[in-house]
Scaffold this active site. Structure first.
Site, PDB file in Angstrom:
ATOM      1  CG  HIS A 295      -1.979   1.048   1.206  1.00 17.63           C
ATOM      2  ND1 HIS A 295      -3.263   0.795   1.614  1.00 17.63           N
ATOM      3  CD2 HIS A 295      -1.961   2.346   0.811  1.00 17.63           C
ATOM      4  CE1 HIS A 295      -3.990   1.903   1.492  1.00 17.63           C
ATOM      5  NE2 HIS A 295      -3.211   2.861   1.010  1.00 17.63           N
TER       6      HIS A 295
ATOM      7  NE  ARG B 142       0.559  11.390  -2.916  1.00 23.99           N
ATOM      8  CZ  ARG B 142      -0.534  11.153  -2.192  1.00 23.99           C
ATOM      9  NH1 ARG B 142      -1.598  10.629  -2.766  1.00 23.99           N
ATOM     10  NH2 ARG B 142      -0.563  11.407  -0.905  1.00 23.99           N
TER      11      ARG B 142
ATOM     12  CG  ASN C   5      -5.421   7.617  -4.203  1.00 24.85           C
ATOM     13  OD1 ASN C   5      -4.504   6.793  -4.326  1.00 24.85           O
ATOM     14  ND2 ASN C   5      -5.548   8.378  -3.145  1.00 24.85           N
TER      15      ASN C   5
ATOM     16  CG  ASP D  40      -6.323   3.626  -0.614  1.00 21.75           C
ATOM     17  OD1 ASP D  40      -6.924   3.384   0.443  1.00 21.75           O
ATOM     18  OD2 ASP D  40      -5.271   4.298  -0.662  1.00 21.75           O
TER      19      ASP D  40
ATOM     20  CG  HIS E  22     -10.335   4.308   1.791  1.00 23.36           C
ATOM     21  ND1 HIS E  22      -9.189   5.045   2.028  1.00 23.36           N
ATOM     22  CD2 HIS E  22     -11.339   5.002   2.383  1.00 23.36           C
ATOM     23  CE1 HIS E  22      -9.492   6.133   2.715  1.00 23.36           C
ATOM     24  NE2 HIS E  22     -10.798   6.121   2.944  1.00 23.36           N
TER      25      HIS E  22
ATOM     26  CG  HIS F 234      -5.668   2.581   5.520  1.00 23.31           C
ATOM     27  ND1 HIS F 234      -7.047   2.534   5.624  1.00 23.31           N
ATOM     28  CD2 HIS F 234      -5.411   3.237   4.372  1.00 23.31           C
ATOM     29  CE1 HIS F 234      -7.590   3.144   4.589  1.00 23.31           C
ATOM     30  NE2 HIS F 234      -6.615   3.576   3.804  1.00 23.31           N
TER      31      HIS F 234
ATOM     32  CG  ASP G  45      -1.940   4.925   3.596  1.00 27.20           C
ATOM     33  OD1 ASP G  45      -1.892   5.171   2.375  1.00 27.20           O
ATOM     34  OD2 ASP G  45      -2.848   5.361   4.341  1.00 27.20           O
TER      35      ASP G  45
END
Length: 433
Positions: free
Chosen positions: A60, A64, A94, A152, A179, A232, A305
């Site tokens: 995880h 970016r 994402n 997520d 998520h 998470h 994360d």
């Protein structure tokens, strides 16, 4: 190309103790592990009694790219991974655009291969543009290389859409990585709905915002039989729900982050956005439940994360700053120092949660230090002690709540597919095609 690691200490699987071994790497594979190896053709690296592990796996991370290259790129994120001892990372969808098309998957894989620091496993979006409405073409995404699906960053709010996604994912053998967040309870919040929020008059996010979605998804997944994985995990109720599902034999797994294992909302000294992440740091009781869940196997793996942001973004304060902290470069030393050396976990348990177990959960042929396996290796100095210093990070992100924490157990050498990708001693090795 051959590399011979001399005088390392590896974990004995039977006893959990460290024993001396040499490791011979030929090309991309581990050729031999023995008490004593000699090879005149190999480049010899004397690791001088340091701990040698299989390369860490993080299921995880947020790299970016595409869309948020000012925060992180595939190159900087995987270089940070290598510095932290990670040889495999799974990147969340994402981005902008999200990982919802074959073209984006192919681009990520090509850039990761070009960078060469770590293996990148894309996780595809559940819904188009992550809007929670129309399912992506999961079959095409899987063919392109995604290893799971997730939205997520946002929870799938529609139970109908989530059930359809689970059915499709299960038919393709793809895990659903969730998520878990009910927007009707969480929207507008910036910290846990606890004592810290009350003290500073901040809008809180209750634990139920997570656990309600965990409960819903477990029920949806029960008859379908899909591998359902909780991202998470942060709340005591969520841990209880996962434990109960496992007891019924359901394929439910979960991950926990270093920051949720080591901090709670009472540890936040003031409204400082370095402590703002989603899910938020919860209560002492929640933190204790996470540690217990990790120890008893309810929580299967550790994932960082890793979520880099620009300094200017985090400077906006607790209410306006984006959620997220970085973690790739500090995960092992933080957990080794503050869980292993304190007696909460053994070294063997920590390593398993960061290597073999994530590989097993997601069907990956990595995470094992053994002859005939990929030469993904991390060498760690368990005695080296120094503080966490964000100014030294290779990630573009500096957003950590652990700045200044004293830690032991720093990775000093990382080898990915037989190539050195991080060397604290600055040994230069040319990458082989």
């Amino acid at each position: 190309m051959k590399i011979l690691l001399k005088n390392g200490q590896v974990l004995d699987e039977q006893t959990g103790k460290l024993i001396k071994k040499d490791i011979l790497i030929v090309g991309e594979m581990i050729a031999k592990i023995a008490a004593e190896i000699e090879d005149e053709e190999a480049e010899v690296i004397d690791v001088d009694g340091k701990f040698v592990s299989a390369g860490f796996i993080d299921m995880h991370v947020h790299l970016r790219e595409p869309g948020f290259e000012k925060k992180e790129t595939i190159e900087t994120g995987t270089y940070a991974a290598a510095r932290g001892g990670f040889t495999t990372v799974a990147c969340m969808p994402n981005t902008r655009p999200p990982i919802d098309s074959v073209e984006i998957v192919q681009d990520i894989l090509a850039k990761a291969e070009e960078a060469g620091y770590a293996r990148v496993l894309p996780i595809g979006a559940i819904t188009i543009r992550q809007l929670g409405q129309e399912l992506t073409d999961m079959e095409a995404l899987k063919a392109a290389g995604v290893i799971a699906v997730s939205d997520d960053g946002v929870g799938v709010q529609s139970s109908k859409v989530m059930k359809e996604a689970m059915r499709k994912a299960h038919s393709l053998g793809l895990p659903v990585v969730a998520h878990c967040e009910d927007d009707t309870l969480a929207k507008g919040g910036c910290v846990h709905d606890g004592e810290f929020a009350k003290r500073y008059g901040l809008q809180g996010i209750p634990s139920e915002a997570e656990s309600i979605h965990v409960a819903r998804d477990i029920l949806l997944a029960e008859d379908i039989g899909v591998h359902y994985h909780v991202c998470h995990i942060s709340a005591e109720q969520s841990v209880r729900l996962v434990r109960e599902a496992k007891a019924r034999g359901q394929k439910v797994t979960a991950e926990v982050t270093p920051h949720h294992l080591l901090l709670c909302d009472e540890d936040i000294p003031e409204p400082d956005a370095m402590y703002k992440m989603n899910p938020p740091l919860r209560s002492k009781k929640d933190r204790a439940a996470l540690i217990q869940g990790l120890k008893d196997g309810t929580i299967d793996i550790i994932a960082t994360d890793h979520a880099p942001h620009m300094v200017s973004e985090k400077a906006q304060g607790m209410e306006l700053a984006p959620f997220g902290v970085v973690g790739l470069e500090t995960a092992f030393p933080l957990l080794y120092t503050h869980l292993v050396l304190t007696g909460e976990l053994t070294l063997a348990e920590l390593v398993e949660k960061m290597t073999r177990k994530p590989a097993e959960l997601f069907g990956l042929p990595y995470g094992v230090l053994a002859e005939g396996k990929s030469a993904d290796i991390t060498v760690i100095d368990l005695e080296e002690e120094r503080p966490v210093d964000p100014n030294t990070f290779k990630s573009k992100g500096r957003n950590t709540p652990f700045s200044g924490w004293q830690c032991k157990g720093w990775p000093v050498l990382t080898i990915y597919r037989g190539n050195i990708t991080w060397d604290q001693a600055d040994i230069v090795v040319t990458f082989e095609e």
